[in-house]
Write an enzyme that holds these catalytic residues in place. Structure first.
Site, short mmCIF file in Angstrom:
data_model
loop_
_atom_site.label_atom_id
_atom_site.label_comp_id
_atom_site.label_asym_id
_atom_site.label_seq_id
_atom_site.Cartn_x
_atom_site.Cartn_y
_atom_site.Cartn_z
N ASP A 152 37.50 49.54 42.49
CA ASP A 152 38.71 48.74 42.70
C ASP A 152 38.64 48.19 44.12
O ASP A 152 38.11 48.85 45.01
CB ASP A 152 39.97 49.59 42.52
CG ASP A 152 41.21 48.75 42.26
OD1 ASP A 152 41.48 47.84 43.06
OD2 ASP A 152 41.90 48.99 41.26
N ARG A 187 45.25 51.78 45.55
CA ARG A 187 45.04 52.19 44.17
C ARG A 187 43.93 53.22 44.07
O ARG A 187 44.00 54.15 43.26
CB ARG A 187 44.74 50.97 43.28
CG ARG A 187 45.96 50.11 42.98
CD ARG A 187 45.71 49.23 41.76
NE ARG A 187 44.64 48.27 41.98
CZ ARG A 187 44.83 47.02 42.39
NH1 ARG A 187 46.04 46.59 42.66
NH2 ARG A 187 43.80 46.20 42.54
N ASP A 215 34.21 45.15 44.62
CA ASP A 215 34.39 44.23 43.51
C ASP A 215 33.35 44.57 42.45
O ASP A 215 32.15 44.62 42.73
CB ASP A 215 34.20 42.80 44.01
CG ASP A 215 34.44 41.74 42.94
OD1 ASP A 215 34.52 42.10 41.74
OD2 ASP A 215 34.52 40.56 43.29
N ASP A 246 39.43 47.44 32.90
CA ASP A 246 40.86 47.15 33.05
C ASP A 246 41.00 46.05 34.12
O ASP A 246 41.39 46.32 35.25
CB ASP A 246 41.58 48.43 33.48
CG ASP A 246 43.06 48.23 33.71
OD1 ASP A 246 43.61 47.28 33.14
OD2 ASP A 246 43.65 49.02 34.47
N CYS A 299 47.29 44.86 30.28
CA CYS A 299 48.73 45.07 30.06
C CYS A 299 49.40 43.69 29.94
O CYS A 299 50.46 43.44 30.50
CB CYS A 299 49.35 45.90 31.16
SG CYS A 299 48.98 45.37 32.84
#
Length: 318
Positions: A114, A119, A141, A161, A213
C-alpha cells in the site's frame, strides 16, 4: 444503520463454539444458524446468530459495539463486514491495497502493499493482534513490484483490492456526497485494469480475488471483462460463493460467476468480488512489458520482515 454488526471468529486463536459460549456467558442469547436474510433483519437486543453463508461469522444487531470487548482487544474476533469477509483469503484484511500468498513448508508467507503509511500501520496492528506473524508489509506501489523477483516465485494467491470510488461504503460516504463523475470512473477503471493485468503476470499464480467496494459496473464487470479478453484463454472466472444470492451484472457471458453485495439485498456494505483462476496447462508469460508508470503515488520503502512465526496453540476463551 440497518446493516448488522458482523463478527468474524479468528480461527488462528480460537473456534466458533468457544466464542459463542463466551457471548452466552456475557448475557447474549444465541439463536442458532440463520436460515434467511430476513432473520438477520429481525435481530434486536442481546441476540445473535451464526451467518447463513459464512461458517465463522456471527451476526449481532446493528451498531452493537465490541471495541472494548475482551475478545476484540485480544484478537479472538475481528470486526469485519460480511461482504469483505467473503472476499478475503484467510489472514487478509480490507485495509491493504494488495496481498500475495506464497505457500511454505508449514505456513503461508503474506506480502502486502500500500502506498499509504497509515493504512499499513493499521494493517500491521490488525495482523499482529490476530496472531499472524509471517508477513511483510511494503509502502510501495504494486505496479512497481517485479513479478519475476525470486522472492515472489512461489506466490500462488493474490487478493487485489485496488483504489475505487467507494460508492458501496454506505457507513462512510456522506449522503450528500455527489456520485463520481464519468471522468473519475474512467480514470479509476483504467488504473484498475492496469493493476489487475499486472497481478495476473505473477508466474506461479493459480487464483486471484479481485474486489472493490464500488457499485459501479465500470469498476467491476467491465474491468474483469476487459482483462480477461487481454489474457485470452489463460484465466477463467470461477463461481464466487455459489450460494450467495446476488450475482454479477450480465455484462458478458459468465459474469454471473461474480458476486455483488448491497445493503438492500444482502444487508452488507456494497461490494463486488470476482475470482479468476489459471486454466489447466496455461503457462505464465515468458516476458513482461516495461514497468507501468506510478499512477497512485510514489514508491515506498522495501518490505520489512516481521518476526518469525512461532508455533501456537489455539487459546480457549474463558
Amino acid at each position: 444503520s440497518q446493516v448488522p454488526r458482523y463478527v468474524r471468529v479468528n480461527t488462528l486463536k480460537t473456534c466458533v463454539e468457544d466464542v459463542i459460549d463466551f457471548f452466552k456467558r456475557q448475557g447474549y442469547s444465541y439463536l442458532g444458524k440463520a436460515a434467511s436474510v430476513e432473520e438477520l433483519k429481525a435481530l434486536s437486543g442481546k441476540k445473535f446468530l451464526l451467518d447463513l453463508h459464512l461458517p465463522e461469522l456471527l451476526v449481532f444487531p446493528p451498531q452493537t459495539d465490541f471495541h472494548d470487548n475482551l475478545l476484540y482487544t485480544s484478537g479472538h474476533i475481528i470486526l469485519q463486514d460480511k461482504a469483505a469477509a467473503a472476499s478475503a483469503v484467510p489472514g487478509a484484511g480490507r485495509d491493504v491495497h494488495t496481498s500475495l500468498w506464497a505457500p511454505g513448508s508449514a505456513f503461508s508467507q503474506i506480502f502486502a502493499f500500500d502506498v499509504d503509511t497509515k493504512r499499513l500501520a493499521t494493517m500491521n496492528t490488525m495482523l499482529m493482534r490476530a496472531g499472524v506473524t509471517s508477513f511483510q508489509l511494503a509502502q510501495q506501489d504494486f505496479l512497481t513490484v517485479d513479478p519475476r523477483d525470486p522472492k515472489y516465485s512461489k506466490v500462488t494467491s493474490i487478493l487485489l483490492d485496488p483504489s475505487c470510488s467507494g460508492s458501496g461504503m454506505v457507513t462512510r460516504v456522506p449522503l450528500e456526497e455527489p456520485a463520481p463523475s464519468t471522468e473519475r470512473l474512467r480514470a479509476l477503471a483504467t488504473f484498475q485494469r492496469k493493476v489487475l493485468s499486472h497481478a495476473l503476470s505473477f508466474p506461479a499464480l493459480r487464483r486471484l480475488v479481485y474486489s472493490t467496494c464500488s457499485l459501479h459496473r465500470e469498476e467491476n464487470e467491465d474491468v474483469v471483462q476487459a482483462v480477461l479478453q487481454e489474457q485470452g484463454s489463460a484465466f477463467r472466472l470461477v463461481d464466487a460463493f455459489p450460494s450467495w444470492p446476488c450475482r454479477g451484472i450480465a455484462a458478458f457471458p459468465g459474469a454471473e460467476s461474480c458476486l455483488r453485495a448491497s445493503p438492500a439485498d444482502t444487508l452488507t456494505q456494497g461490494f463486488f468480488v470476482a475470482v479468476l483462476e489459471r486454466r489447466e496447462g496455461a503457462a505464465a508469460p515468458s516476458s513482461l512489458p516495461v514497468a507501468a508508470e506510478n499512477t497512485e503515488g510514489d514508491a515506498g520503502t522495501e518490505p520489512g520482515a516481521a518476526p518469525k512465526k512461532r508455533k501456537r496453540k489455539k487459546q480457549r476463551v474463558k
